[in-house]
Design an enzyme around this catalytic site. Sequence first.
Site, PDB file in Angstrom:
ATOM      1  N   TYR A  32       0.847  -1.195   0.000  1.00  0.00           N
ATOM      2  CA  TYR A  32       0.000   0.000   0.000  1.00  0.00           C
ATOM      3  C   TYR A  32       0.888   1.253   0.000  1.00  0.00           C
ATOM      4  O   TYR A  32       0.887   2.054   0.935  1.00  0.00           O
ATOM      5  CB  TYR A  32      -0.984   0.013   1.176  1.00  0.00           C
ATOM      6  CG  TYR A  32      -2.259   0.741   0.787  1.00  0.00           C
ATOM      7  CD1 TYR A  32      -3.191   0.129  -0.032  1.00  0.00           C
ATOM      8  CD2 TYR A  32      -2.501   2.053   1.188  1.00  0.00           C
ATOM      9  CE1 TYR A  32      -4.334   0.792  -0.443  1.00  0.00           C
ATOM     10  CE2 TYR A  32      -3.637   2.728   0.786  1.00  0.00           C
ATOM     11  CZ  TYR A  32      -4.544   2.091  -0.030  1.00  0.00           C
ATOM     12  OH  TYR A  32      -5.671   2.756  -0.440  1.00  0.00           O
ATOM     13  N   GLY A  36       6.678   7.750   0.940  1.00  0.00           N
ATOM     14  CA  GLY A  36       7.756   7.299   1.833  1.00  0.00           C
ATOM     15  C   GLY A  36       8.378   6.008   1.303  1.00  0.00           C
ATOM     16  O   GLY A  36       9.601   5.897   1.167  1.00  0.00           O
ATOM     17  N   HIS A  37       7.522   5.047   0.946  1.00  0.00           N
ATOM     18  CA  HIS A  37       8.026   3.801   0.362  1.00  0.00           C
ATOM     19  C   HIS A  37       8.806   4.092  -0.933  1.00  0.00           C
ATOM     20  O   HIS A  37       9.872   3.531  -1.162  1.00  0.00           O
ATOM     21  CB  HIS A  37       6.865   2.867  -0.004  1.00  0.00           C
ATOM     22  CG  HIS A  37       6.084   2.340   1.160  1.00  0.00           C
ATOM     23  ND1 HIS A  37       4.761   2.662   1.378  1.00  0.00           N
ATOM     24  CD2 HIS A  37       6.427   1.501   2.178  1.00  0.00           C
ATOM     25  CE1 HIS A  37       4.324   2.027   2.456  1.00  0.00           C
ATOM     26  NE2 HIS A  37       5.307   1.321   2.970  1.00  0.00           N
ATOM     27  N   ASP A 150      10.045   4.196  11.463  1.00  0.00           N
ATOM     28  CA  ASP A 150       9.960   3.097  12.429  1.00  0.00           C
ATOM     29  C   ASP A 150      11.318   3.001  13.115  1.00  0.00           C
ATOM     30  O   ASP A 150      12.106   2.086  12.859  1.00  0.00           O
ATOM     31  CB  ASP A 150       9.608   1.807  11.695  1.00  0.00           C
ATOM     32  CG  ASP A 150       8.274   1.925  10.977  1.00  0.00           C
ATOM     33  OD1 ASP A 150       7.244   1.670  11.592  1.00  0.00           O
ATOM     34  OD2 ASP A 150       8.272   2.327   9.787  1.00  0.00           O
ATOM     35  N   MET A 184       4.214  10.161   6.604  1.00  0.00           N
ATOM     36  CA  MET A 184       3.425   9.290   5.727  1.00  0.00           C
ATOM     37  C   MET A 184       3.341   7.893   6.313  1.00  0.00           C
ATOM     38  O   MET A 184       4.304   7.400   6.897  1.00  0.00           O
ATOM     39  CB  MET A 184       4.050   9.238   4.342  1.00  0.00           C
ATOM     40  CG  MET A 184       3.885  10.531   3.616  1.00  0.00           C
ATOM     41  SD  MET A 184       4.311  10.357   1.886  1.00  0.00           S
ATOM     42  CE  MET A 184       4.001  12.039   1.372  1.00  0.00           C
ATOM     43  N   SER A 186       0.869   4.019   5.679  1.00  0.00           N
ATOM     44  CA  SER A 186      -0.269   3.339   5.050  1.00  0.00           C
ATOM     45  C   SER A 186      -1.494   3.451   5.952  1.00  0.00           C
ATOM     46  O   SER A 186      -2.632   3.450   5.484  1.00  0.00           O
ATOM     47  CB  SER A 186       0.057   1.864   4.799  1.00  0.00           C
ATOM     48  OG  SER A 186       1.278   1.747   4.100  1.00  0.00           O
TER      49      SER A 186
HETATM   50  P1  AMP Z   1       5.779  -0.593   6.014  1.00  0.00           P
HETATM   51  O1  AMP Z   1       5.221  -0.919   4.685  1.00  0.00           O
HETATM   52  O2  AMP Z   1       4.972   0.375   6.800  1.00  0.00           O
HETATM   53  O3  AMP Z   1       6.194  -1.814   6.782  1.00  0.00           O
HETATM   54  O4  AMP Z   1       7.143   0.191   5.741  1.00  0.00           O
HETATM   55  C1  AMP Z   1       8.146  -0.326   4.915  1.00  0.00           C
HETATM   56  C2  AMP Z   1       9.387   0.520   5.046  1.00  0.00           C
HETATM   57  O5  AMP Z   1       9.083   1.866   4.705  1.00  0.00           O
HETATM   58  C3  AMP Z   1       9.944   0.563   6.487  1.00  0.00           C
HETATM   59  O6  AMP Z   1      11.366   0.570   6.437  1.00  0.00           O
HETATM   60  C4  AMP Z   1       9.414   1.868   7.004  1.00  0.00           C
HETATM   61  O7  AMP Z   1      10.206   2.441   8.026  1.00  0.00           O
HETATM   62  C5  AMP Z   1       9.471   2.712   5.758  1.00  0.00           C
HETATM   63  N1  AMP Z   1       8.562   3.850   5.856  1.00  0.00           N
HETATM   64  C6  AMP Z   1       7.215   3.828   6.052  1.00  0.00           C
HETATM   65  N2  AMP Z   1       6.718   5.078   6.114  1.00  0.00           N
HETATM   66  C7  AMP Z   1       7.785   5.909   5.975  1.00  0.00           C
HETATM   67  C8  AMP Z   1       7.939   7.329   5.945  1.00  0.00           C
HETATM   68  N3  AMP Z   1       6.910   8.148   6.099  1.00  0.00           N
HETATM   69  N4  AMP Z   1       9.177   7.829   5.772  1.00  0.00           N
HETATM   70  C9  AMP Z   1      10.255   7.001   5.626  1.00  0.00           C
HETATM   71  N5  AMP Z   1      10.166   5.665   5.635  1.00  0.00           N
HETATM   72  C10 AMP Z   1       8.963   5.129   5.802  1.00  0.00           C
END
Ligand code: AMP
Length: 279
Positions: A32, A36-37, A150, A184, A186
Amino acid sequence: MELIRSISKMRDWSKSHRERGRKIAFVPTMGYFHDGHLALMKRASELGDKVVVSIFVNPTQFGPTEDFARYPRNLDRDIDLASSVGVDCIFYPEASEMYPEGFDTWVEVPGLAKGLCGASRPGHFRGVTTVVLKLFNIVAPHVAVFGQKDYQQLKIIQKMVRDLNIPIEIVPHPIVREPDGLAMSSRNTYLSAEERKSALCLYKALMRAKELYEGGVTSAKALRQEVEEIIRSTPLTRIDYCFLGSGETLTEEEELGPGSVIALAVWVGKTRLIDNVLL
Ligand code: AMP
């Protein structure tokens, strides 16, 4: 861009690129995608010749009352976004192949996982470290990018990689924010219009604390008061935790200094949001 679902095909893909001398950069995600991703993927393409992104909503990192079932998912949209930033391969495994019947091996970093999100989400980081190590073993990247959003997760992964001699370089990426400052996530899609307004209090509180710190206020107690007051005065919010302490050991400090972190988890309605600032 290739979409790979099976573990053995993913291994073959990586092996063949490694044999050709290609450097593989990896971004593990739960999908999703937001900007950021995509920023992490762009960073990965600067770091490696081939970029692999995994999309896996990992059941073992969700508690029984958490949002696993309703976590947002949209593979077609994610495929379009990832290919728009030059990702070479999406690894999209099945939970039944990642966790076959009888699966029972876990990786833990108990010290760093004790406080902050680890305290409010028991078992969460055990699920994260276990799945990340599995993904590292399957994708076999040279380098992997993790977001500082995170922050605790990043520190735990860095420690796991050091402690277990995993030959992968971990590259942190700064937090990517909406124009008004909201980090940002999801999970921001869960927010109603009213909640979206309230959600800004995390960023506001952290920026206020940073400003005070830069003006000479180093007392954790004084900074905590300020942060908590900003959040308490915002409708629809409830503080889960407000951590002020060492950005390395994740233990609380009375006086903050360079390398300290202020990290927040706040419920906005039924959505739990996190954010942090490094001093
Ligand atoms: P997630 O899909 O939420 O597990 O995130 C996947 C990766 O994207 C992890 O390394 C998160 O720390 C990073 N991530 C998610 N949101 C952000 C953001 N707003 N800024 C930077 N990295 C992000």
